[in-house]
Structures are given as structure tokens and as C-alpha cells.
Enzyme design. Structure first.
Site, PDB file in Angstrom:
ATOM      1  N   HIS A 108       0.848   2.769  14.716  1.00 54.13           N
ATOM      2  CA  HIS A 108       1.884   2.040  15.450  1.00 54.13           C
ATOM      3  C   HIS A 108       2.513   2.897  16.555  1.00 54.13           C
ATOM      4  O   HIS A 108       1.834   3.685  17.205  1.00 54.13           O
ATOM      5  CB  HIS A 108       2.942   1.507  14.492  1.00 54.13           C
ATOM      6  CG  HIS A 108       2.408   0.590  13.428  1.00 54.13           C
ATOM      7  ND1 HIS A 108       1.420  -0.329  13.670  1.00 54.13           N
ATOM      8  CD2 HIS A 108       2.725   0.468  12.115  1.00 54.13           C
ATOM      9  CE1 HIS A 108       1.159  -1.001  12.556  1.00 54.13           C
ATOM     10  NE2 HIS A 108       1.923  -0.530  11.606  1.00 54.13           N
ATOM     11  N   THR A 114      -7.040   1.017   7.411  1.00 54.94           N
ATOM     12  CA  THR A 114      -8.113   1.399   8.312  1.00 54.94           C
ATOM     13  C   THR A 114      -7.917   2.836   8.759  1.00 54.94           C
ATOM     14  O   THR A 114      -8.880   3.589   8.918  1.00 54.94           O
ATOM     15  CB  THR A 114      -8.138   0.476   9.541  1.00 54.94           C
ATOM     16  OG1 THR A 114      -8.038  -0.878   9.111  1.00 54.94           O
ATOM     17  CG2 THR A 114      -9.407   0.668  10.339  1.00 54.94           C
ATOM     18  N   ALA A 115      -6.666   3.221   8.965  1.00 53.29           N
ATOM     19  CA  ALA A 115      -6.371   4.591   9.386  1.00 53.29           C
ATOM     20  C   ALA A 115      -6.939   5.598   8.389  1.00 53.29           C
ATOM     21  O   ALA A 115      -7.583   6.582   8.778  1.00 53.29           O
ATOM     22  CB  ALA A 115      -4.860   4.773   9.516  1.00 53.29           C
ATOM     23  N   SER A 163      -5.150  -4.409   6.656  1.00 53.10           N
ATOM     24  CA  SER A 163      -6.035  -3.405   7.245  1.00 53.10           C
ATOM     25  C   SER A 163      -7.486  -3.865   7.154  1.00 53.10           C
ATOM     26  O   SER A 163      -7.895  -4.451   6.139  1.00 53.10           O
ATOM     27  CB  SER A 163      -5.906  -2.080   6.494  1.00 53.10           C
ATOM     28  OG  SER A 163      -4.603  -1.575   6.530  1.00 53.10           O
TER      29      SER A 163
END
Length: 279
Positions: free
Chosen positions: A152, A108-109, A58
Site C-alpha cells: 500500500h 501475495t506480498a 490476496s
């Protein structure tokens, strides 16, 4: 003979599509790596422990590993209209004090979620539960958590679980910055040396171009490893996450990465990064 490069990336269609040629010895002049498939929370941990030569991690993990790993300018996931989603069982659900499942606390999410929630959930969300990304939607559906932050192919399949989108982290990011959203980075061990890192980048670019030139070649590999086996979903996934930034981050891609990490550092969410380490 030198040991093969230890490489780890996800079994998701974008990664298997991008790396098919490299992983199968089809890139002229490039060594064939030894590949491990792992969820993003696993690869983030590998990078933090200094395990593995080339890893898909990430961007949210990047500030903690840049001393040991260099960011490669290709092979990753960055784009527009491809951000993580916040899902719940009821439309318009209030997240104040609620439990939210995330794919990794260094993802990152989750970083984007924290930046978004600081404004959108002024009362503050409750606890965080880390789950493999493919377990998040069932957990929300079954009431084990109140909401889920998904990545995803969940963008294409969440309605099958009876879930509702509360927010799109990519949409919020693009509206605020005008930049594409950085999601997954490819990093390589700095100790490999500058010349080897350039060779790796060239090999990965060649693998990307080979995938675009002959999409059918990677088909069996993609579907063998995909969590979502519907070929149509795999195609959507690849079309969304494999784009010009996969071949080369370029000026705009690097600007997006710097903006994400600078904003996160301003909020005290990540250590401040020296821009020279991202070059």
C-alpha cells in the site's frame, strides 16, 4: 427483499476510490452492498472460512478458495511499479536468520517474498511475524522486528520512518517475467450463479469508470477511511494501484495471475490451480 450482498475490502484509497459509486448506490441497476472494511489478513481469512459474498483478497490466497469463490475480472489491484517492498533500519541489511514482519502469510506480498528470498537469501530468513500492514513500519523502526514486507502507501512513506529499501518485489517480478504484478483479487461466491457474477462484474466496472469520470465525488470517502490521511499520498496511491487492469484483467492480467500461481506451485508454496477456475 433479499439480504444485501456482504462485501469486504480494505480502507485503502484504491479500494474506496474504486468502490465508492457501488457502495453508495450510484451504479444504475446494481444493488447497494453492505460493506465491511478489513485488513487483507482478515479478508483472506473470511474467504477461507467462506464468509462474505464479495471480497478483496490476496492473489496468494486464491488457490485455497477457488472451489467456493470465483475470480472477478475487475476491481482488483494489478500493475507495474507497484510491488511490495522489503524494508530495514540499515541499508543493505542481511536477512539471513532475521525476523521479518509480513501483512499475511497468505498475502501475495509474502508469496513474492518467498520466491525472491529463495534466491536472494540463500541462508534462509528467520521467523515470520504477521502484523496489520500499517503496524509493520513502526515495528521495524522500533527494533521489534529486523525487517518488514510492506504494501500500500508504505511505498511513499517509509522514509519518514528512517527506513531503507532492501528490495522491490515488483521490480524483481517484472524483470524475471515481463508481466505486471498481481496483488489483490476480487472474488465472489460461486453459489450466486453465473448470471449474478456477470452482473457483479458489470457493476464493479461501472463503479471504476464512475470514479475515473468524477474523481472528486469519492474524495471525502477516500480520506475518511485512509490510514494515511495526507491527500497527496492518497492521490499517489490511487494513481499507482488503479489502472487499466482494475477495469479489466484482460489477457495480460490473466497471464500474470497464472504465472504467479504456477511459479508458486512449482516451489510447493500453494496448491496447483486448474487454469479453468481462473477464467
Amino acid at each position: 427483499m433479499a439480504d444485501p450482498l456482504q462485501v469486504a475490502y480494505s480502507p485503502c484509497p484504491n479500494d474506496t476510490f474504486v468502490f465508492h459509486a457501488w457502495a453508495h448506490g450510484l451504479v444504475p441497476g446494481a444493488d447497494t452492498p453492505e460493506v465491511t472494511f478489513a485488513d487483507i489478513d482478515i479478508t483472506n481469512g473470511l474467504a477461507e472460512r467462506g464468509e462474505g459474498d464479495v471480497l478483496k483478497i490476496s492473489y496468494g490466497q486464491l488457490p485455497w478458495v477457488l472451489d467456493e469463490y470465483a475470480l472477478l475480472p475487475c476491481g482488483g489491484a494489478l500493475g507495474r511499479g507497484c510491488g511490495p517492498l522489503v524494508l530495514a533500519r540499515e541499508p543493505g541489511a542481511d536477512l539471513t536468520g532475521r525476523t521479518v514482519a509480513v501483512p499475511s502469510e497468505r498475502s501475495t506480498a509474502y508469496l513474492l517474498f518467498r520466491l525472491w528470498a529463495a534466491k536472494a537469501v540463500p541462508g534462509g530468513f528467520g521467523s515470520i511475524v504477521v502484523l496489520p500492514f500499517h503496524e509493520i513500519m513502526p515495528a521495524v523502526r522500533d527494533g521489534r522486528v529486523d525487517a518488514g514486507l510492506v504494501i500500500h502507501e508504505a511505498r511513499f512513506t517509509y522514509r519518514q520512518y528512517g527506513l531503507h529499501q532492501l528490495a522491490d518485489m515488483g521490480e524483481a517480478w517484472e524483470q524475471e517475467t515481463g508481466l505486471p504484478i498481481p496483488l489483490g483479487a476480487i472474488v465472489a461466491r460461486r453459489s450466486l450463479g453465473a448470471e449474478r457474477l456477470r452482473e457483479l462484474a458489470d457493476g464493479i466496472r461501472a463503479s471504476v469508470r464512475a470514479a475515473w469520470a468524477d474523481p472528486a465525488a469519492s474524495r471525502a470517502y477516500v480520506l475518511e477511511h485512509a490510514q494515511e490521511m495526507d491527500p497527496a499520498v492518497a492521490d499517489q496511491h490511487i494513481a499507482l494501484y488503479v489502472n487499466e487492469f482494475t477495469a479489466d484483467l484482460g489477457e495480460e492480467g490473466h497471464a500474470a495471475v497464472r504465472a504467479l500461481l504456477d511459479r508458486a506451485a512449482d516451489e510447493g508454496l500453494v496448491p496447483r490451480v486448474d487454469p479453468a477456475q481462473l477464467a
